[in-house]
Design an enzyme around this catalytic site. Structure first.
Site, mmCIF file in Angstrom:
data_model
loop_
_atom_site.group_PDB
_atom_site.id
_atom_site.type_symbol
_atom_site.label_atom_id
_atom_site.label_comp_id
_atom_site.label_asym_id
_atom_site.label_seq_id
_atom_site.Cartn_x
_atom_site.Cartn_y
_atom_site.Cartn_z
ATOM 1 N N CYS A 191 -16.062 1.796 0.305
ATOM 2 C CA CYS A 191 -15.568 1.007 0.696
ATOM 3 C C CYS A 191 -14.873 0.941 2.405
ATOM 4 C CB CYS A 191 -13.599 0.973 -0.215
ATOM 5 S SG CYS A 191 -13.747 3.094 0.042
ATOM 6 N N ARG A 239 -13.508 -8.833 1.724
ATOM 7 C CA ARG A 239 -12.401 -8.695 1.681
ATOM 8 C C ARG A 239 -10.919 -9.962 1.466
ATOM 9 N NH1 ARG A 239 -10.551 -3.575 1.011
ATOM 10 N NH2 ARG A 239 -8.005 -4.402 0.622
ATOM 11 N N ASP A 252 -16.778 7.470 -1.935
ATOM 12 C CA ASP A 252 -15.896 7.528 -1.085
ATOM 13 C C ASP A 252 -15.906 8.411 -0.434
ATOM 14 O OD1 ASP A 252 -13.340 5.985 -0.144
ATOM 15 O OD2 ASP A 252 -12.623 6.096 -2.299
ATOM 16 N N HIS A 254 -7.428 1.004 -6.742
ATOM 17 C CA HIS A 254 -7.604 0.063 -5.266
ATOM 18 C C HIS A 254 -7.990 -1.262 -5.611
ATOM 19 C CE1 HIS A 254 -7.786 -0.864 -1.515
ATOM 20 N NE2 HIS A 254 -8.889 -0.877 -0.753
ATOM 21 N N ARG A 259 1.036 -0.907 -0.169
ATOM 22 C CA ARG A 259 -0.016 -0.279 0.153
ATOM 23 C C ARG A 259 0.994 1.330 0.239
ATOM 24 N NH1 ARG A 259 -5.261 1.386 3.405
ATOM 25 N NH2 ARG A 259 -6.355 0.012 1.927
ATOM 26 N N GLN A 285 -10.127 -4.138 -3.721
ATOM 27 C CA GLN A 285 -11.562 -3.800 -2.881
ATOM 28 C C GLN A 285 -12.637 -3.555 -4.219
ATOM 29 O OE1 GLN A 285 -12.014 -2.028 0.659
ATOM 30 N NE2 GLN A 285 -14.396 -2.700 -0.737
HETATM 31 N N1 NVA Z 1 -9.875 6.424 -1.484
HETATM 32 C C1 NVA Z 1 -9.639 5.986 -0.132
HETATM 33 C C2 NVA Z 1 -10.523 4.703 0.196
HETATM 34 C C3 NVA Z 1 -9.445 3.941 1.296
HETATM 35 C C4 NVA Z 1 -9.693 2.758 1.486
HETATM 36 C C5 NVA Z 1 -8.089 6.647 0.312
HETATM 37 O O1 NVA Z 1 -7.545 6.383 -0.777
HETATM 38 O O2 NVA Z 1 -7.635 7.092 1.703
HETATM 39 N N1 CP Z 2 -10.857 -0.523 2.254
HETATM 40 C C1 CP Z 2 -10.272 -0.188 3.146
HETATM 41 O O1 CP Z 2 -8.704 -0.631 2.121
HETATM 42 O O2 CP Z 2 -9.860 -0.133 3.851
HETATM 43 P P1 CP Z 2 -8.413 0.178 5.531
HETATM 44 O O3 CP Z 2 -8.475 1.195 4.898
HETATM 45 O O4 CP Z 2 -8.597 0.066 6.771
HETATM 46 O O5 CP Z 2 -7.218 -0.476 4.457
#
Ligand code: NVA
Ligand code: CP
Length: 308
Positions: free
Chosen positions: A262, A290, A222, A133, A106, A136
């Protein structure tokens, strides 16, 4: 024999045939797990999870998933590894991929994970980047299929930011042949090249979010400010004020429409509490899936197709 080296860096890295296999496999793995039936195809295998951003669901689902499949998982973050002190990502990939069997990352720019993968001896999975992502969306589409049947030909309404989730929905629509109605505030429109799209056949942009939701089979949104964009938070709060999913939007969607997010969510910002906590919401099922979709992904990347 080990399967050929394959990564999951963007949704379109997998063909429709591979994704359909994963959805079938997910159901088998989930049912076994629900029956408390031990299943350890990844005994002695190790996953390294590298986090440059926060996480609850992604860390937990990958770590628990590896344990449940008989393997183990190691959590690394930038704060207490040499990655945070400037070790080149290519060097880190060479070393880490000699010690484990699969890597989940990540991070910020997609370029970082692409560079890591180019120097990795083992499969690399995108656990979220600024651009995508895919894990997800894999879980979200599995959830749709589980609840409503095939997604082909259906319409997903995306309301809000043209972020990593939006880009990945758009890619998924091209691979799996469904449609996305996108409504973003002015200045936050989809950038087709950044989304990695082939064309515009599978999405349509709407100025008014109500129009995007009209007749949709799934309404999803989101956060207004994704991780890494916190400096823009105040201006985004103003720009996105009319892009909050509410009951009026759900009412114009199809009768059987689902709501997805998500998570983590901000009730009263991108979604009203009545919607996310309401009868059309499947957000907890999405989060749970997930675990199961990623177990199918890990099994596929490390063991190939399994027919039992
Ligand atoms: N779009 C959000 C998703 C978090 C799971 C982010 O990137 O922070
Ligand atoms: N939806 C998702 O990826 O959640 P986290 O940021 O908690 O991993």
């Amino acid at each position: 024999m080990a399967p050929a080296l394959k990564h999951f860096l963007q949704f379109k890295d997998f063909s429709r045939d591979e994704l359909e296999y994963l959805f079938v496999r997910t159901r088998v793995i989930k049912e076994r797990f629900k029956r408390y039936q031990p299943y350890h195809p990844l005994a002695d295998r190790t996953l390294a999870m590298i986090f440059e951003k926060s996480s609850t669901r992604t860390r937990l689902s990958f770590e628990a998933g590896m344990h449940q499949l008989g393997g183990s998982a190691i959590y690394l973050n930038t704060r207490d590894t040499q990655l945070g002190r400037g070790e080149p990502v290519e060097d880190a990939a060479e070393v880490i991929s000699r010690m484990v069997d699969v890597v989940m990352i990540r991070t910020y720019e997609q370029d970082i994970i692409e560079r890591f993968a180019a120097h990795s001896r083992v499969p690399v999975i995108n656990g979220l980047t600024n651009e995508y992502h895919p894990c997800q969306i894999l879980a979200d589409i599995y959830t749709y299929i589980e609840q409503r049947g095939p997604i082909q030909g259906k319409t997903v309404a995306w309301i809000g930011d043209s972020n990593n989730m939006c880009n990945t929905w758009l890619q998924a629509a091209e691979v799996l042949d469904f449609n996305v109605h996108v409504s973003t505030p002015p200045g936050y429109e989809v950038e087709p090249e950044r989304a990695g799209l082939f064309g515009t056949d599978h999405y349509e942009a709407f100025v008014d979010p109500m129009d995007a939701c009209r007749g949709a089979d799934l309404v999803t949104t989101d956060v207004w400010t994704s991780m890494g964009f916190e400096a823009e938070s105040a201006s985004r709060m103003k720009a996105f004020a009319d892009w909050r999913v509410d009951n009026d939007m759900m009412r114009v969607a199809a009768d059987a429409a689902l709501f997805m997010h998500c998570l983590p969510a901000h009730r009263g910002e991108e979604v009203e509490a009545d919607v996310i906590d309401g009868p059309q919401s499947v957000v907890w099922k999405e989060a749970e899936n997930r675990l199961h979709t990623q177990k199918a992904m890990l099994e596929y990347l490390l063991r190939g197709r399994i027919e039992d």
